[in-house]
Scaffold this active site. Structure first.
Site, mmCIF file in Angstrom:
data_model
loop_
_atom_site.group_PDB
_atom_site.id
_atom_site.type_symbol
_atom_site.label_atom_id
_atom_site.label_comp_id
_atom_site.label_asym_id
_atom_site.label_seq_id
_atom_site.Cartn_x
_atom_site.Cartn_y
_atom_site.Cartn_z
ATOM 1 N N HIS A 68 -45.928 21.284 7.563
ATOM 2 C CA HIS A 68 -45.478 20.353 6.464
ATOM 3 C C HIS A 68 -46.878 19.854 5.471
ATOM 4 C CE1 HIS A 68 -41.529 20.880 7.735
ATOM 5 N NE2 HIS A 68 -41.675 20.234 8.843
HETATM 6 O O1 RIB Z 1 -39.119 17.137 7.581
HETATM 7 C C1 RIB Z 1 -40.893 17.296 7.326
HETATM 8 C C2 RIB Z 1 -41.171 15.573 7.428
HETATM 9 O O2 RIB Z 1 -41.043 14.896 8.160
HETATM 10 C C3 RIB Z 1 -42.965 15.780 7.723
HETATM 11 O O3 RIB Z 1 -43.642 14.950 6.663
HETATM 12 C C4 RIB Z 1 -43.163 15.579 9.470
HETATM 13 O O4 RIB Z 1 -44.434 14.757 9.280
HETATM 14 C C5 RIB Z 1 -42.178 14.272 8.773
HETATM 15 O O5 RIB Z 1 -42.527 13.014 8.468
#
Ligand code: RIB
Ligand code: CA
Length: 311
Positions: free
Chosen positions: A241
């Site tokens: 992500h």
């Molecule tokens: O949903 C994914 C996000 O939530 C990413 O930033 C992960 O690190 C968590 O913070």
């Protein structure tokens, strides 16, 4: 001409890879890194941030602790994804670099007031509590922010922590609402794009093949947190992500999206934290964000691996 950024983060293995990518990229001038409660509580996210800076060989980096809880709600964490420490996988040494005394929110405000207007980009990788608190406390900074490029939300992918909501937005929906209504130019990296950036076997092996402490650690980060995603989604690999935010700054041409209206559900318990994205333009609500929907995943991993090899 380097680009000045502040990274706001809740490490988290994917946050760690994003921070490493930023510190490996000479185009970016990381003015400081602010920790927020999210994946794990604040004492761990600030500790993990310092561990990552030392792994990158940057004990000089300014690291600040910010808000320990959302604006109006009880903190929800994600140890089930990231492990008890929030950074399970490699065994990183306790940091010796200091945590700055100044509160993260004061650092964000002071930096935006001190730097030339429009010269600093904010890169939130976790819940938006620090950013919203800064905007509440110092409304004058909104017009001084160059851009906010954040990881959060979802439209076609819908939710990962509830059927309707992505984790970063769900943890502090009121903060996300303040950011989305701030008038600041915003780029959103939602699950729609991050779920197309999967840590497949060959990509993780390319990290390991770098042969450095950083490459090995990144391979071990992804080995750890992808177990959860693969069990859940049955996908071959986990979505990486947060590094999408930093990659966008380095190579925006790798990403495509639409400039649309995005609003946050803050009332309904059923859909709390949903990013209601008008992707099809069915409302007359004003566009307020570039909502990214796709990326060149091979190009992304090539850039990421090349840069990590520099550390
Ligand atoms: O949903 C994914 C996000 O939530 C990413 O930033 C992960 O690190 C968590 O913070
Ligand atoms: Ca994160």
């Amino acid at each position: 001409m380097t680009r000045k950024i502040i990274i706001d983060t809740d490490p988290g293995q994917d946050d760690a890879v994003a921070i490493l990518l930023a510190l490996a990229s000479p185009e970016l001038d990381v003015l400081g890194i602010t920790a927020v409660a999210g994946n794990v509580p604040l004492p761990l996210t600030e500790l993990n941030t310092r561990k990552i800076c030392e792994l990158a060989g940057r004990p000089d980096m300014l690291v600040f602790a910010g808000c320990a809880a959302p604006l109006k709600r009880k903190l929800v964490t994600a140890e089930y994804v990231h492990g008890r420490t929030g950074l399970d996988g490699p065994d990183l040494p306790e940091p010796t670099m200091p945590l700055q005394d100044k509160h993260a929110v004061d650092f964000i405000i002071d930096t935006l007031r001190a730097e030339p207007a429009g010269s600093v980009t904010l890169c939130p990788l976790g819940p938006l509590t620090n950013i919203a608190t800064a905007l509440n406390r110092a409304p004058d900074i909104a017009e001084r922010v160059c851009q906010i490029v954040l990881m959060g939300g979802a439209y076609f992918e819908v939710g990962n922590v509830t059927p309707a909501a992505e984790f970063n937005i769900y943890v502090d929906p009121e903060a996300a609402d303040i950011v989305m209504k701030s008038g600041i130019p915003i780029v959103i990296m939602p699950l729609d794009v991050t779920h197309k950036a999967l840590t497949t076997g060959p990509r993780v092996e390319a990290f390991r093949a770098i042969g450095s402490a950083v490459g090995t650690a990144v391979a071990e980060f992804t080995d750890f947190f992808e177990r959860f995603d693969m069990a859940k989604y049955g996908s071959e690999g986990a979505p990486l992500h947060d590094p999408c935010v930093i990659a966008y700054l380095l190579a925006p041409e790798l990403f495509t999206g639409r400039t649309i209206n995005v609003e946050i559900e803050t009332a309904s318990e059923l859909t709390l934290g949903m990013t209601v994205a008008d992707w099809w333009g069915v409302t007359d609500r004003a566009a307020n964000a570039l909502f990214i929907g796709d990326l060149d995943a091979d190009g992304f991993y090539k850039l990421l691996t090349q840069r990590l090899a520099r550390l």
